[in-house]
Design a protein around this motif. Structure first.
Motif, PDB file in Angstrom:
ATOM      1  N   GLU A  11      -5.624 -10.222   1.021  1.00 51.29           N
ATOM      2  CA  GLU A  11      -5.738  -9.406   2.242  1.00 51.29           C
ATOM      3  C   GLU A  11      -4.373  -8.893   2.681  1.00 51.29           C
ATOM      4  O   GLU A  11      -4.240  -7.736   3.114  1.00 51.29           O
ATOM      5  CB  GLU A  11      -6.366 -10.235   3.359  1.00 51.29           C
ATOM      6  N   LYS A  12      -3.356  -9.728   2.559  1.00 55.40           N
ATOM      7  CA  LYS A  12      -2.009  -9.305   2.949  1.00 55.40           C
ATOM      8  C   LYS A  12      -1.516  -8.201   2.030  1.00 55.40           C
ATOM      9  O   LYS A  12      -0.934  -7.202   2.491  1.00 55.40           O
ATOM     10  CB  LYS A  12      -1.059 -10.496   2.895  1.00 55.40           C
ATOM     11  N   ALA A  13      -1.741  -8.364   0.722  1.00 52.25           N
ATOM     12  CA  ALA A  13      -1.329  -7.341  -0.233  1.00 52.25           C
ATOM     13  C   ALA A  13      -2.027  -6.009   0.065  1.00 52.25           C
ATOM     14  O   ALA A  13      -1.396  -4.946   0.042  1.00 52.25           O
ATOM     15  CB  ALA A  13      -1.650  -7.800  -1.652  1.00 52.25           C
ATOM     16  N   PHE A  14      -3.320  -6.075   0.347  1.00 55.14           N
ATOM     17  CA  PHE A  14      -4.059  -4.859   0.682  1.00 55.14           C
ATOM     18  C   PHE A  14      -3.512  -4.220   1.952  1.00 55.14           C
ATOM     19  O   PHE A  14      -3.283  -3.005   2.001  1.00 55.14           O
ATOM     20  CB  PHE A  14      -5.538  -5.177   0.849  1.00 55.14           C
ATOM     21  N   GLY A  15      -3.274  -5.026   2.972  1.00 55.81           N
ATOM     22  CA  GLY A  15      -2.772  -4.493   4.224  1.00 55.81           C
ATOM     23  C   GLY A  15      -1.404  -3.833   4.094  1.00 55.81           C
ATOM     24  O   GLY A  15      -1.130  -2.811   4.735  1.00 55.81           O
ATOM     25  N   LEU A  16      -0.561  -4.399   3.248  1.00 55.07           N
ATOM     26  CA  LEU A  16       0.785  -3.859   3.064  1.00 55.07           C
ATOM     27  C   LEU A  16       0.812  -2.599   2.210  1.00 55.07           C
ATOM     28  O   LEU A  16       1.779  -1.835   2.266  1.00 55.07           O
ATOM     29  CB  LEU A  16       1.685  -4.921   2.417  1.00 55.07           C
ATOM     30  N   THR A  17      -0.224  -2.387   1.415  1.00 54.65           N
ATOM     31  CA  THR A  17      -0.169  -1.307   0.418  1.00 54.65           C
ATOM     32  C   THR A  17      -1.230  -0.232   0.593  1.00 54.65           C
ATOM     33  O   THR A  17      -1.220   0.764  -0.145  1.00 54.65           O
ATOM     34  CB  THR A  17      -0.311  -1.895  -1.004  1.00 54.65           C
ATOM     35  N   LYS A  18      -2.133  -0.384   1.532  1.00 58.22           N
ATOM     36  CA  LYS A  18      -3.264   0.542   1.627  1.00 58.22           C
ATOM     37  C   LYS A  18      -2.850   1.967   1.964  1.00 58.22           C
ATOM     38  O   LYS A  18      -3.613   2.912   1.725  1.00 58.22           O
ATOM     39  CB  LYS A  18      -4.280   0.033   2.650  1.00 58.22           C
TER      40      LYS A  18
END
Length: 343
Positions: free
Chosen positions: A185-192
């Motif tokens: 979820e953190k990776a998605f939030g940082l890269t979306k």
């Protein structure tokens, strides 16, 4: 004589500093401690990282593929390895690094980053897809479709079962890996919001598909991935893989990408975690779509398999763009990330 020795020592220290503190560690016999280790599978996936980062320190690791015998590192805490393609290469290379003596991976974050096929219901060419679950598509029985009973949907049968849909009677223990939801979820939030590469050829090719996700522009999403050494293709197998993914994950996983290594890589990393050498909750899997995994309307599966879709260059570019957005953040904010994934 003493002055010359001091001068030589000074030049040696300057040279070592210029080549990065990690080479100093290696020369001193101390293990290198990556903040992030990026794992790619073949040279074209590694190329954008090697071009975009100053990975000047090269470390030869016994047991890596002869094609990719070195791990490349910079002075900031980023390392890159390439396993070579397929289950055997992935597991062997990662195990060699994990259980060797040259790296201390106790606090390391791992980014498995490479290209994949994509289900047109879930994404399009160039899309970047973070996995929550990684499912092995090959640990099963397989009956040729020409010999299955008429009421079977396909020939995929769980190990020890008698027909599709039955639970497995036995297994290998590596069929499904659940990755850290906090990190995914953190990776998605940082890269979306990362700007993704696209191309005219890719845009033209995806217009052949009817699904909204396939026809749209590439985007960053959360979904799941299936690993299988066989480079399969076509809607019939795709439907079977979709059913298999749901069955083996108890309905938790929705596969959107398909690739040839990730369960093998994760098995090697899990062995390392079990041995206390790394933290399995610090693993992220990113796959970017280089091709659709099935044909478009009016197209045969074999024509689709051999088609030049225009997705390859956007996919390798976006694996780097999206992946480096995460790795750059981890390294820049290491004081926070070293303790675990920030809330």
């Amino acid at each position: 004589m003493q002055g010359r020795l001091k001068l030589a020592a000074l030049f040696g220290l300057v040279a070592a500093t210029l080549s990065g503190t990690w080479s100093l560690q290696a020369r001193a016999g101390e293990p290198i401690k990556p903040k992030v280790l990026v794992i790619t599978m073949f040279g074209e996936e590694a190329k954008p990282w090697l071009a975009g980062k100053k990975l000047d320190t090269k470390v030869k690791v016994p047991g890596l593929s002869g094609e990719y015998p070195e791990v490349s590192c910079d002075s900031e805490g980023l390392c890159l390895m390439t396993t070579a393609m397929g289950f055997s290469n992935a597991a062997s290379s990662v195990a060699a690094l994990v259980f060797g003596k040259q790296f201390d991976l106790g606090q390391t974050y791992f980014l498995i980053g490479g290209i994949a096929g994509v289900d047109p219901k879930d994404g399009t060419l160039g899309s970047a897809l973070w996995a929550r679950y990684v499912v092995d598509g090959g640990l099963r029985h397989d009956i040729d479709p020409r010999q299955i009973p008429q009421d079977w949907p396909d020939g995929m049968v769980a190990l020890g079962a008698k027909r599709p849909g039955e639970k497995a009677g036995w297994g290998a223990g590596t069929e499904v890996y659940a990755l850290s939801p906090a990190l995914a979820e953190k990776a998605f939030g940082l890269t979306k919001s990362v700007e993704l590469a696209d191309g005219d050829d890719a845009a033209q090719y995806r217009s052949r598909y009817e699904e909204e996700a396939a026809r749209g522009k590439p985007s960053v999403k959360l979904c799941d991935t299936v690993s299988l050494d066989t480079y399969w293709h076509g809607s019939k197998i795709g439907d079977a893989v979709e059913r298999w993914t749901a069955q083996v994950s108890d309905g938790k996983a929705n596969y959107c990408t398909t690739q040839m290594e990730d369960n093998a890589t994760l098995t090697a990393l899990k062995r390392g975690a079990d041995a206390g050498l790394l933290d399995f909750s610090r693993i992220a899997v990113l796959r970017t779509a280089s091709n659709f995994d099935r044909e478009a309307p009016g197209q045969t599966a074999i024509d689709s398999l051999g088609a030049k879709s225009g997705g390859f260059m956007p996919s390798v570019t976006n694996a780097y763009r999206v992946g480096s957005a995460l790795t750059d953040t981890i390294i820049a904010d290491w004081d926070v990330w070293s303790a675990g994934v920030p809330r």
